[in-house]
Motif scaffolding. Structure first.
Motif, mmCIF file in Angstrom:
data_model
loop_
_atom_site.group_PDB
_atom_site.id
_atom_site.type_symbol
_atom_site.label_atom_id
_atom_site.label_comp_id
_atom_site.label_asym_id
_atom_site.label_seq_id
_atom_site.Cartn_x
_atom_site.Cartn_y
_atom_site.Cartn_z
ATOM 1 N N GLY A 69 -0.861 -2.306 -9.737
ATOM 2 C CA GLY A 69 -0.563 -3.463 -8.911
ATOM 3 C C GLY A 69 -0.356 -3.082 -7.458
ATOM 4 N N PRO A 70 -0.260 -4.078 -6.556
ATOM 5 C CA PRO A 70 -0.059 -3.821 -5.130
ATOM 6 C C PRO A 70 1.301 -3.185 -4.860
ATOM 7 N N PRO A 71 1.490 -2.614 -3.667
ATOM 8 C CA PRO A 71 2.789 -2.035 -3.312
ATOM 9 C C PRO A 71 3.888 -3.097 -3.348
ATOM 10 N N GLY A 72 5.098 -2.665 -3.705
ATOM 11 C CA GLY A 72 6.256 -3.540 -3.638
ATOM 12 C C GLY A 72 6.356 -4.577 -4.728
ATOM 13 N N THR A 73 5.588 -4.429 -5.819
ATOM 14 C CA THR A 73 5.620 -5.424 -6.887
ATOM 15 C C THR A 73 6.520 -5.011 -8.038
ATOM 16 N N GLY A 74 7.143 -3.844 -7.944
ATOM 17 C CA GLY A 74 8.141 -3.479 -8.948
ATOM 18 C C GLY A 74 7.739 -2.371 -9.904
ATOM 19 N N LYS A 75 6.779 -1.550 -9.532
ATOM 20 C CA LYS A 75 6.344 -0.480 -10.435
ATOM 21 C C LYS A 75 7.460 0.538 -10.666
ATOM 22 N N THR A 76 8.092 1.006 -9.596
ATOM 23 C CA THR A 76 9.207 1.947 -9.742
ATOM 24 C C THR A 76 10.370 1.297 -10.478
ATOM 25 N N THR A 77 10.617 0.045 -10.166
ATOM 26 C CA THR A 77 11.705 -0.693 -10.814
ATOM 27 C C THR A 77 11.517 -0.764 -12.321
ATOM 28 N N LEU A 78 10.310 -1.101 -12.763
ATOM 29 C CA LEU A 78 10.061 -1.206 -14.195
ATOM 30 C C LEU A 78 10.248 0.141 -14.881
ATOM 31 N N GLY A 217 4.793 -10.110 0.421
ATOM 32 C CA GLY A 217 4.808 -9.960 -1.029
ATOM 33 C C GLY A 217 5.418 -8.667 -1.515
ATOM 34 N N ASP A 218 6.000 -7.886 -0.608
ATOM 35 C CA ASP A 218 6.578 -6.583 -0.944
ATOM 36 C C ASP A 218 8.105 -6.720 -0.999
ATOM 37 N N ALA A 219 8.671 -6.576 -2.198
ATOM 38 C CA ALA A 219 10.116 -6.748 -2.370
ATOM 39 C C ALA A 219 10.901 -5.695 -1.601
ATOM 40 N N GLY A 294 0.515 -13.929 6.733
ATOM 41 C CA GLY A 294 0.463 -13.774 5.291
ATOM 42 C C GLY A 294 -0.733 -14.466 4.664
ATOM 43 N N GLU A 295 -1.792 -14.685 5.460
ATOM 44 C CA GLU A 295 -2.989 -15.331 4.934
ATOM 45 C C GLU A 295 -3.599 -14.488 3.805
ATOM 46 N N ASP A 296 -4.157 -15.145 2.826
ATOM 47 C CA ASP A 296 -4.828 -14.457 1.728
ATOM 48 C C ASP A 296 -6.031 -13.703 2.298
ATOM 49 N N PRO A 297 -6.095 -12.382 2.141
ATOM 50 C CA PRO A 297 -7.208 -11.618 2.729
ATOM 51 C C PRO A 297 -8.558 -12.031 2.165
ATOM 52 N N MET A 332 -10.349 -5.227 -3.888
ATOM 53 C CA MET A 332 -9.926 -4.038 -4.620
ATOM 54 C C MET A 332 -8.640 -3.424 -4.071
ATOM 55 N N ILE A 333 -8.457 -3.486 -2.735
ATOM 56 C CA ILE A 333 -7.331 -2.737 -2.163
ATOM 57 C C ILE A 333 -6.167 -3.622 -1.724
ATOM 58 N N GLY A 334 -6.423 -4.856 -1.293
ATOM 59 C CA GLY A 334 -5.335 -5.716 -0.840
ATOM 60 C C GLY A 334 -4.686 -5.222 0.447
ATOM 61 N N PHE A 335 -3.690 -5.974 0.903
ATOM 62 C CA PHE A 335 -2.934 -5.579 2.095
ATOM 63 C C PHE A 335 -1.951 -4.467 1.731
ATOM 64 N N PRO A 336 -1.583 -3.561 2.644
ATOM 65 C CA PRO A 336 -1.892 -3.626 4.080
ATOM 66 C C PRO A 336 -3.228 -3.000 4.478
ATOM 67 N N GLU A 337 -3.816 -2.157 3.587
ATOM 68 C CA GLU A 337 -5.033 -1.451 3.950
ATOM 69 C C GLU A 337 -6.197 -2.391 4.217
ATOM 70 N N ALA A 338 -6.199 -3.573 3.582
ATOM 71 C CA ALA A 338 -7.299 -4.514 3.769
ATOM 72 C C ALA A 338 -7.435 -4.944 5.224
#
Length: 451
Positions: A69-78, A217-219, A294-297, A332-338
């Motif tokens: 998933g994208p950065p800041g969506t809770g991977k480390t948290t889970l 979208g990054d917690a 925050g526009e959808d890329p 494929m990559i999303g923000f911020p790299e997009a």
């Protein structure tokens, strides 16, 4: 470099002295029920809940999990919640700084902890896509023998970035970007919770809206900005985080932009018109405003694809492939790299030679069709592959262009009603000059004269 270990001792220190930890760490969920967003993964009986033993029979399923998933969506948290729920040590490594040596050291430590203290280990490996095939291979024995519960995180498609043996032994969980409502609930909790800011400050609606925009979208980013702004407000003796205080703290001006309002369309229109007008600097300005708002890329990428055909066309045949490639990369990559990819495409389109000939050509053709200017297909062009076609005169007299030296035959292709129409009027801009020469030559050899 030594691995970054978040051990049980570190956890204990943070629990004893929560004020010494960053707000994002203090607000880290301790149970699955506290996790923000990702409701598709948190339903009763879901694989994730079975993994932590909520199915009633202890942890179930594979001992390896891949979080995508994208950065800041809770991977480390889970990963942290799984370790807490299963009472296991939590060890964190980053594939950016760690190698096979560090991985083996963690695995050896996990085996000793299991044998000596009966304490199993969760190994959280961030950005696993940065590991080479050989480095990922080094994880297989630990996964197969269950020496560790491996939880690997990636922002890239694991079907391309993770080796098949590891992928086949893992539970793949896809994390979705956090919505504004998800982040709004998180901010509210952080403002009032005893682990958070304990109601020391309030967050007005306009400040909250800007905070949501810059969080993207990054917690983690949202909580970090909230903590910094709250500290700045309290330092000034204020109990409300004003918009100016937030702006000063994060060094980012508020963008007056409502994604559901008029400015959504106004700014998008200004971006396309700046590209059409070849003003690369103005185009980049409007692109930046859309990104900051925050526009959808994917929306931006779609507009660029349209512009490539509408305003550039054959004046630069590379424009559309560039825009399509940008749209694929963004997905494929999303923000911020997009942002880099969108900038690349915007610059290329703004500086490309311009032609709307493709736009006007199809527009004129459609107008005639809608007026009823159609008529039957000329008999020699009709399908002649069925029995009885010849008796009807279908495909009779058709000249096969490849049989001729010049590869073009003087015969009628259009219905009688529009046989003298010329829809495509190429410019002499950029590469379209070549097409202008080509259309002049072909019309001449088709026996057609300009009406």
């Amino acid at each position: 470099m030594e691995p970054d270990l978040f051990t049980a001792a570190a956890e204990e220190r943070q629990e004893k002295d929560p004020a010494g930890s960053p707000l994002a760490v203090r607000m880290r969920p301790r149970t699955l029920d506290e996790v923000v967003g990702q409701q598709h993964l948190l339903k009763p009986g879901s694989p994730l809940r079975r993994l932590v033993g909520e199915s009633g029979g202890g942890p179930a399923g594979p001992s390896s999990v891949i979080l995508w998933g994208p950065p800041g969506t809770g991977k480390t948290t889970l990963a942290y919640v799984v370790s807490k729920a299963t009472n296991k040590r939590f060890v964190e490594l980053s594939a950016i700084t760690a190698g096979v040596k560090e991985v083996r050291a963690v695995i050896d430590g996990a085996r000793r902890a299991t044998g000596g203290f009966g304490k199993e280990t969760v190994l959280f490996l961030d950005e696993i896509h940065r590991f080479s095939k050989a480095q990922q291979d080094s994880l297989l024995p630990a996964v197969e023998n269950r020496w560790v519960t491996l939880i690997a995180a990636t922002t890239e498609n694991p079907y391309f970035s993770v080796i098949s043996p590891l992928l086949s032994r893992s539970l793949l969980l896809t994390l979705e970007p956090l919505t504004d409502d998800d982040l709004r609930g998180l901010l509210k909790r952080a403002l009032t919770d005893e682990r958070g800011l304990k109601s020391a400050v309030t967050l007005p609606e306009d400040t909250e809206a800007h905070l949501l925009r810059i969080a993207g979208g990054d917690a983690r980013r949202a909580l970090t900005a909230l903590e910094a702004a709250a500290g700045a407000a309290l330092d000034k003796g204020e109990t409300e985080i004003g918009l100016q205080t937030l702006e000063e703290t994060v060094d980012r001006a508020a963008v007056k932009y409502d994604r559901d309002g008029d400015q959504h369309y106004d700014v998008a229109s200004a971006l396309i018109k700046s590209i059409r007008g070849s003003d690369v600097d103005a185009a980049l300005h409007y692109l930046a405003r859309m990104i900051e708002a925050g526009e959808d890329p994917r929306f931006i990428a779609r507009r660029l694809m349209i512009s490539a055909s509408e305003d550039i066309g054959l004046a630069d045949p590379n424009a559309l492939p560039i825009a399509v490639a940008a749209a694929q990369a963004v997905a494929m990559i999303g923000f911020p790299e997009a942002a880099l990819t969108l900038s690349h495409a915007t610059i290329a389109l703004a500086l490309a030679p311009k032609s709307n000939a493709a736009t006007t050509a199809i527009g004129a053709a459609l107008e005639d069709v809608r007026k009823g200017l159609a008529g039957p297909v000329p008999p020699h062009l009709r399908d002649g592959h069925y029995k009885g076609a010849a008796k009807l005169g279908h495909a009779q007299g058709y000249v096969y262009p490849h049989d001729l030296a010049e590869g073009i035959a003087e015969q009628q292709y259009a219905p009688d009603a529009i046989k003298d129409r010329e829809y495509y009027e190429p410019t002499r801009h950029g590469a379209e000059a070549r097409y202008a020469d080509a259309v002049e030559w072909t019309r001449k050899h088709l026996g057609r004269r300009r009406s």
